[in-house]
Design an enzyme around this catalytic site. Structure first.
Site, PDB file in Angstrom:
ATOM      1  N   ASN A 105     -25.301  39.092  45.420  1.00  0.00           N
ATOM      2  CA  ASN A 105     -24.129  39.519  46.956  1.00  0.00           C
ATOM      3  C   ASN A 105     -23.157  39.458  46.201  1.00  0.00           C
ATOM      4  OD1 ASN A 105     -22.670  41.200  48.717  1.00  0.00           O
ATOM      5  ND2 ASN A 105     -23.385  40.412  50.375  1.00  0.00           N
ATOM      6  N   TRP A 106     -22.249  39.996  45.626  1.00  0.00           N
ATOM      7  CA  TRP A 106     -21.508  39.295  45.231  1.00  0.00           C
ATOM      8  C   TRP A 106     -20.437  39.452  45.820  1.00  0.00           C
ATOM      9  CZ3 TRP A 106     -21.095  41.052  39.016  1.00  0.00           C
ATOM     10  CH2 TRP A 106     -21.548  40.452  38.559  1.00  0.00           C
ATOM     11  N   SER A 123     -26.053  29.047  53.304  1.00  0.00           N
ATOM     12  CA  SER A 123     -25.294  28.165  52.234  1.00  0.00           C
ATOM     13  C   SER A 123     -26.937  27.437  51.454  1.00  0.00           C
ATOM     14  CB  SER A 123     -24.991  26.671  53.942  1.00  0.00           C
ATOM     15  OG  SER A 123     -24.101  27.263  53.815  1.00  0.00           O
ATOM     16  N   GLY A 126     -25.676  32.543  49.179  1.00  0.00           N
ATOM     17  CA  GLY A 126     -24.060  33.508  48.732  1.00  0.00           C
ATOM     18  C   GLY A 126     -23.000  32.452  47.569  1.00  0.00           C
TER      19      GLY A 126
HETATM   20  C1  PEP Z   1     -23.492  34.522  52.211  1.00  0.00           C
HETATM   21  O1  PEP Z   1     -22.473  35.492  52.931  1.00  0.00           O
HETATM   22  O2  PEP Z   1     -24.796  35.611  53.621  1.00  0.00           O
HETATM   23  C2  PEP Z   1     -24.627  33.461  52.172  1.00  0.00           C
HETATM   24  C3  PEP Z   1     -25.418  33.466  52.866  1.00  0.00           C
HETATM   25  O3  PEP Z   1     -23.240  32.748  52.246  1.00  0.00           O
HETATM   26  P1  PEP Z   1     -23.489  31.340  51.824  1.00  0.00           P
HETATM   27  O4  PEP Z   1     -24.545  31.173  51.271  1.00  0.00           O
HETATM   28  O5  PEP Z   1     -22.121  30.738  51.190  1.00  0.00           O
HETATM   29  O6  PEP Z   1     -23.443  30.895  53.095  1.00  0.00           O
END
Ligand code: PEP
Length: 270
Positions: free
Chosen positions: A28-29, A230, A251
């Site tokens: 998911n960009w 994360s 993310g």
């Molecule tokens: C997200 O935004 O769904 C996500 C999982 O972001 P990140 O991996 O950067 O925490």
């Protein structure tokens, strides 16, 4: 922030979805990158990662405006496409929105529904219910995101997750449950420094499954659960191994070709 969803791999079927289990990354960009030129570069890196590590398949969910052209440029079988949101109505006066039918026509086989960032913009559980139903009606696979903003001492977050699930699934017929993936994303772990502990994910996965079984009976056991928050090359393998999950929603790592490549390599043998 960008998002990459990693789930156990499905083989691609004729309708552009990813079929049976192996290892899957859905990227998911979010609202990145700013130009289509950069989107093509990021997609090239994603393609290379998918080609190099055969045990991993990828669902790329770029900004909707990029989907058609990226899809058209892709001849392989290891990457499928998704959108990050779509409206539940089939058509009409909804300025700025896209419909499930339009997403599908552009080449999307998956749609992310109820992401924490959409919920923060006002999306309700009832909206997710309508979107999940609309996605299924249009033969798009919904990825329903659930997750609490914070954890209370009394386990209040379980009630919140249960409510998100019950409403999100309210219009899903039992025969269609295998089409819905659940992405558990604790909001406090999104964009944070560390992911949730895999043992806590394991506990939540059991709870989610129990909730779906409570709604549908044993057939609910088929539901695929993903974790997001994360995830990167340092923790992905551990989460997949111990989190009792089918995959990961990732993310920031999805928007960085090097991190993406490292992440795919890290889960090569999971
Ligand atoms: C997200 O935004 O769904 C996500 C999982 O972001 P990140 O991996 O950067 O925490």
């Amino acid at each position: 922030m960008s998002s990459l969803l990693v789930v156990m791999v499905w083989n691609e079927s004729e309708n552009g979805t990813i079929g049976r289990m192996k290892s899957l990354l859905v990227a998911n960009w979010k609202m990145n990158p700013p130009t289509f030129k950069e989107a093509k570069k990021l997609f090239e890196a994603t393609k290379k990662a998918a080609d190099t590590v055969k045990s991993v398949s990828i669902v790329v969910a770029p900004p909707a405006i990029y989907v058609r052209e990226l899809r058209a440029s892709y001849r392989g079988k290891r990457i499928a496409f998704g959108v990050q949101n779509a409206h539940f109505e089939a058509k009409g006066s909804y300025t700025g929105e896209i419909s499930m039918a339009e997403a599908k026509d552009a080449g999307a086989a998956y749609v992310i529904i109820g992401h924490a960032e959409r919920r923060a913009m006002g999306e309700t559980n009832d909206d997710t219910r309508k979107k999940v139903a609309s996605a299924i009606a249009h033969s798009i696979f919904p990825v329903l995101c659930v997750g609490e903003k914070e954890r209370g001492h009394e386990g209040e977050h379980f009630d919140l997750i249960k409510e998100q699930l019950k409403t999100g699934f309210a219009d899903v017929l039992i025969a269609k449950i295998p089409r819905v993936m659940i992405a558990y994303e604790p909001v406090w772990a999104i964009g944070a420094e560390t992911a949730m502990n895999p043992r806590d994910m394991h506990e939540m996965a059991i709870f989610i499954r129990k909730t779906i079984v409570g709604l549908y009976g044993e057939k609910g056991m088929v539901v695929k659960i993903l974790y997001g928050g994360s995830i990167d090359e340092r923790n992905a393998s551990d989460m997949l191994t111990h989190g009792d999950i089918a995959g990961l929603l990732v993310g920031r790592a999805s928007a960085d070709p090097e991190k993406l490549t490292a992440l795919v390599r890290a889960i090569k043998n999971v």
